[in-house]
Design a protein around this motif. Structure first.
Motif, PDB file in Angstrom:
ATOM      1  N   VAL A  84       0.870  -1.177   0.000  1.00 18.35           N
ATOM      2  CA  VAL A  84       0.000   0.000   0.000  1.00 18.35           C
ATOM      3  C   VAL A  84       0.909   1.230   0.000  1.00 18.35           C
ATOM      4  CG1 VAL A  84      -1.824   1.245   1.223  1.00 18.35           C
ATOM      5  CG2 VAL A  84      -1.828  -1.252   1.176  1.00 18.35           C
ATOM      6  N   THR A  85       1.176   1.749  -1.200  1.00 13.83           N
ATOM      7  CA  THR A  85       2.177   2.803  -1.349  1.00 13.83           C
ATOM      8  C   THR A  85       1.616   4.128  -1.848  1.00 13.83           C
ATOM      9  OG1 THR A  85       2.687   2.067  -3.598  1.00 13.83           O
ATOM     10  CG2 THR A  85       4.013   1.127  -1.789  1.00 13.83           C
ATOM     11  N   HIS A  86       0.343   4.157  -2.230  1.00 15.35           N
ATOM     12  CA  HIS A  86      -0.262   5.400  -2.707  1.00 15.35           C
ATOM     13  C   HIS A  86      -1.729   5.458  -2.252  1.00 15.35           C
ATOM     14  CE1 HIS A  86      -0.975   2.418  -5.870  1.00 15.35           C
ATOM     15  NE2 HIS A  86      -2.056   3.090  -6.162  1.00 15.35           N
ATOM     16  N   VAL A  87      -2.343   6.615  -2.418  1.00 19.43           N
ATOM     17  CA  VAL A  87      -3.703   6.834  -1.908  1.00 19.43           C
ATOM     18  C   VAL A  87      -4.690   5.825  -2.473  1.00 19.43           C
ATOM     19  CG1 VAL A  87      -5.641   8.456  -1.854  1.00 19.43           C
ATOM     20  CG2 VAL A  87      -3.316   9.285  -1.414  1.00 19.43           C
ATOM     21  N   GLY A  88      -4.653   5.573  -3.768  1.00 15.91           N
ATOM     22  CA  GLY A  88      -5.582   4.625  -4.376  1.00 15.91           C
ATOM     23  C   GLY A  88      -5.469   3.240  -3.773  1.00 15.91           C
ATOM     24  N   ALA A  89      -4.245   2.813  -3.510  1.00 12.46           N
ATOM     25  CA  ALA A  89      -4.033   1.501  -2.882  1.00 12.46           C
ATOM     26  C   ALA A  89      -4.547   1.501  -1.445  1.00 12.46           C
ATOM     27  CB  ALA A  89      -2.556   1.121  -2.923  1.00 12.46           C
ATOM     28  N   LEU A  90      -4.419   2.630  -0.755  1.00 13.81           N
ATOM     29  CA  LEU A  90      -4.952   2.740   0.606  1.00 13.81           C
ATOM     30  C   LEU A  90      -6.466   2.588   0.597  1.00 13.81           C
ATOM     31  CD1 LEU A  90      -4.797   3.410   3.650  1.00 13.81           C
ATOM     32  CD2 LEU A  90      -4.868   5.843   2.983  1.00 13.81           C
ATOM     33  N   VAL A  91      -7.136   3.290  -0.299  1.00 19.32           N
ATOM     34  CA  VAL A  91      -8.595   3.204  -0.389  1.00 19.32           C
ATOM     35  C   VAL A  91      -9.010   1.770  -0.719  1.00 19.32           C
ATOM     36  CG1 VAL A  91     -10.616   4.000  -1.685  1.00 19.32           C
ATOM     37  CG2 VAL A  91      -8.884   5.646  -0.938  1.00 19.32           C
ATOM     38  N   ALA A  92      -8.325   1.132  -1.653  1.00 22.25           N
ATOM     39  CA  ALA A  92      -8.639  -0.251  -2.015  1.00 22.25           C
ATOM     40  C   ALA A  92      -8.419  -1.195  -0.833  1.00 22.25           C
ATOM     41  CB  ALA A  92      -7.796  -0.688  -3.213  1.00 22.25           C
ATOM     42  N   TRP A  93      -7.332  -0.993  -0.099  1.00 29.95           N
ATOM     43  CA  TRP A  93      -7.034  -1.832   1.063  1.00 29.95           C
ATOM     44  C   TRP A  93      -8.110  -1.659   2.144  1.00 29.95           C
ATOM     45  CZ3 TRP A  93      -5.238  -0.330   6.095  1.00 29.95           C
ATOM     46  CH2 TRP A  93      -4.852  -1.406   6.902  1.00 29.95           C
ATOM     47  N   LEU A  94      -8.511  -0.410   2.392  1.00 27.85           N
ATOM     48  CA  LEU A  94      -9.553  -0.156   3.385  1.00 27.85           C
ATOM     49  C   LEU A  94     -10.871  -0.798   2.959  1.00 27.85           C
ATOM     50  CD1 LEU A  94      -8.747   3.568   4.191  1.00 27.85           C
ATOM     51  CD2 LEU A  94      -8.514   1.638   5.769  1.00 27.85           C
ATOM     52  N   ALA A  95     -11.184  -0.757   1.665  1.00 25.39           N
ATOM     53  CA  ALA A  95     -12.420  -1.354   1.161  1.00 25.39           C
ATOM     54  C   ALA A  95     -12.413  -2.867   1.328  1.00 25.39           C
ATOM     55  CB  ALA A  95     -12.616  -0.987  -0.308  1.00 25.39           C
ATOM     56  N   ALA A  96     -11.251  -3.486   1.172  1.00 23.08           N
ATOM     57  CA  ALA A  96     -11.148  -4.944   1.243  1.00 23.08           C
ATOM     58  C   ALA A  96     -10.993  -5.453   2.672  1.00 23.08           C
ATOM     59  CB  ALA A  96      -9.956  -5.412   0.405  1.00 23.08           C
ATOM     60  N   ARG A  97     -10.692  -4.560   3.594  1.00 27.97           N
ATOM     61  CA  ARG A  97     -10.374  -4.967   4.964  1.00 27.97           C
ATOM     62  C   ARG A  97     -11.566  -5.506   5.735  1.00 27.97           C
ATOM     63  NH1 ARG A  97      -8.082  -0.679   9.275  1.00 27.97           N
ATOM     64  NH2 ARG A  97     -10.112   0.159   8.759  1.00 27.97           N
ATOM     65  N   ASP A  98     -12.746  -4.899   5.580  1.00 29.43           N
ATOM     66  CA  ASP A  98     -13.930  -5.363   6.308  1.00 29.43           C
ATOM     67  C   ASP A  98     -15.194  -4.790   5.674  1.00 29.43           C
ATOM     68  OD1 ASP A  98     -14.305  -2.721   7.320  1.00 29.43           O
ATOM     69  OD2 ASP A  98     -13.125  -3.184   9.103  1.00 29.43           O
ATOM     70  N   GLY A  99     -16.336  -5.163   6.210  1.00 29.90           N
ATOM     71  CA  GLY A  99     -17.615  -4.727   5.666  1.00 29.90           C
ATOM     72  C   GLY A  99     -17.834  -3.230   5.722  1.00 29.90           C
ATOM     73  N   ARG A 100     -17.371  -2.604   6.795  1.00 33.42           N
ATOM     74  CA  ARG A 100     -17.515  -1.143   6.901  1.00 33.42           C
ATOM     75  C   ARG A 100     -16.767  -0.455   5.782  1.00 33.42           C
ATOM     76  NH1 ARG A 100     -15.228   0.588  12.365  1.00 33.42           N
ATOM     77  NH2 ARG A 100     -13.608  -0.692  11.484  1.00 33.42           N
ATOM     78  N   GLY A 101     -15.535  -0.884   5.550  1.00 31.41           N
ATOM     79  CA  GLY A 101     -14.734  -0.296   4.480  1.00 31.41           C
ATOM     80  C   GLY A 101     -15.331  -0.564   3.112  1.00 31.41           C
ATOM     81  N   GLN A 102     -15.885  -1.740   2.950  1.00 29.08           N
ATOM     82  CA  GLN A 102     -16.504  -2.090   1.673  1.00 29.08           C
ATOM     83  C   GLN A 102     -17.640  -1.120   1.358  1.00 29.08           C
ATOM     84  OE1 GLN A 102     -18.196  -6.026   1.577  1.00 29.08           O
ATOM     85  NE2 GLN A 102     -18.057  -6.116  -0.649  1.00 29.08           N
ATOM     86  N   VAL A 103     -18.445  -0.784   2.358  1.00 33.47           N
ATOM     87  CA  VAL A 103     -19.548   0.156   2.171  1.00 33.47           C
ATOM     88  C   VAL A 103     -19.015   1.582   1.985  1.00 33.47           C
ATOM     89  CG1 VAL A 103     -21.560   1.207   3.298  1.00 33.47           C
ATOM     90  CG2 VAL A 103     -21.204  -1.270   3.418  1.00 33.47           C
ATOM     91  N   ALA A 104     -18.093   2.004   2.825  1.00 26.70           N
ATOM     92  CA  ALA A 104     -17.576   3.374   2.782  1.00 26.70           C
ATOM     93  C   ALA A 104     -16.857   3.681   1.473  1.00 26.70           C
ATOM     94  CB  ALA A 104     -16.637   3.618   3.962  1.00 26.70           C
ATOM     95  N   PHE A 105     -16.164   2.693   0.924  1.00 30.54           N
ATOM     96  CA  PHE A 105     -15.348   2.924  -0.267  1.00 30.54           C
ATOM     97  C   PHE A 105     -15.852   2.155  -1.484  1.00 30.54           C
ATOM     98  CE2 PHE A 105     -12.653   3.586   3.483  1.00 30.54           C
ATOM     99  CZ  PHE A 105     -12.461   4.957   3.336  1.00 30.54           C
ATOM    100  N   ALA A 106     -17.176   1.927  -1.522  1.00 32.84           N
ATOM    101  CA  ALA A 106     -17.783   1.205  -2.649  1.00 32.84           C
ATOM    102  C   ALA A 106     -17.604   1.952  -3.966  1.00 32.84           C
ATOM    103  CB  ALA A 106     -19.263   0.965  -2.379  1.00 32.84           C
ATOM    104  N   GLU A 107     -17.487   3.275  -3.896  1.00 36.07           N
ATOM    105  CA  GLU A 107     -17.260   4.103  -5.083  1.00 36.07           C
ATOM    106  C   GLU A 107     -15.962   4.894  -4.868  1.00 36.07           C
ATOM    107  OE1 GLU A 107     -20.984   5.875  -6.889  1.00 36.07           O
ATOM    108  OE2 GLU A 107     -21.616   5.551  -4.802  1.00 36.07           O
ATOM    109  N   PRO A 108     -14.828   4.239  -5.031  1.00 36.93           N
ATOM    110  CA  PRO A 108     -13.557   4.887  -4.691  1.00 36.93           C
ATOM    111  C   PRO A 108     -13.278   6.169  -5.464  1.00 36.93           C
ATOM    112  CG  PRO A 108     -13.190   2.836  -5.885  1.00 36.93           C
ATOM    113  CD  PRO A 108     -14.647   2.904  -5.567  1.00 36.93           C
ATOM    114  N   GLN A 109     -13.817   6.295  -6.664  1.00 32.75           N
ATOM    115  CA  GLN A 109     -13.579   7.496  -7.461  1.00 32.75           C
ATOM    116  C   GLN A 109     -14.207   8.741  -6.834  1.00 32.75           C
ATOM    117  OE1 GLN A 109     -15.609   4.990  -8.258  1.00 32.75           O
ATOM    118  NE2 GLN A 109     -17.566   5.874  -8.891  1.00 32.75           N
ATOM    119  N   ARG A 110     -15.153   8.549  -5.917  1.00 33.64           N
ATOM    120  CA  ARG A 110     -15.788   9.688  -5.240  1.00 33.64           C
ATOM    121  C   ARG A 110     -14.983  10.176  -4.033  1.00 33.64           C
ATOM    122  NH1 ARG A 110     -21.605   8.923  -3.581  1.00 33.64           N
ATOM    123  NH2 ARG A 110     -21.477  11.181  -3.492  1.00 33.64           N
TER     124      ARG A 110
END
Length: 85
Positions: free
Chosen positions: A28-54
């Motif tokens: 996880v070396t850049h912002v996009g990878a951070l958002v993707a990692w947070l989305a994959a980490r658990d259900g809360r992240g999946q919901v919060a970052f379902a539309e990462p482009q936003r």
């Protein structure tokens, strides 16, 4: 890498916390990878970052794009688009 993450507006509501300290995986070396990692980490992240482009990000108080590197960062703030008025 240890990083402080602050969440704002509906991102905070969906994550269930205002901020947290995380130990990032080496890939996880850049912002996009951070958002993707947070989305994959658990259900809360999946919901919060379902539309990462936003998601908007600020690294140590400076607005950055999803391709911005995290090296040397102390804090990343993640939030939805904002409008003024």
């Amino acid at each position: 890498m240890i990083l402080e993450i602050a969440y704002f507006a509906w991102v905070r509501d969906r994550m269930g916390v205002a901020d947290e300290t995380v130990d990032l995986p080496a890939n996880v070396t850049h912002v996009g990878a951070l958002v993707a990692w947070l989305a994959a980490r658990d259900g809360r992240g999946q919901v919060a970052f379902a539309e990462p482009q936003r998601i908007r990000a600020a690294i140590d108080g400076v607005m950055m794009g999803h391709d911005a590197p995290l090296a040397g960062a102390r804090e990343v703030a993640l939030f939805p688009p904002v409008t003024g008025g």
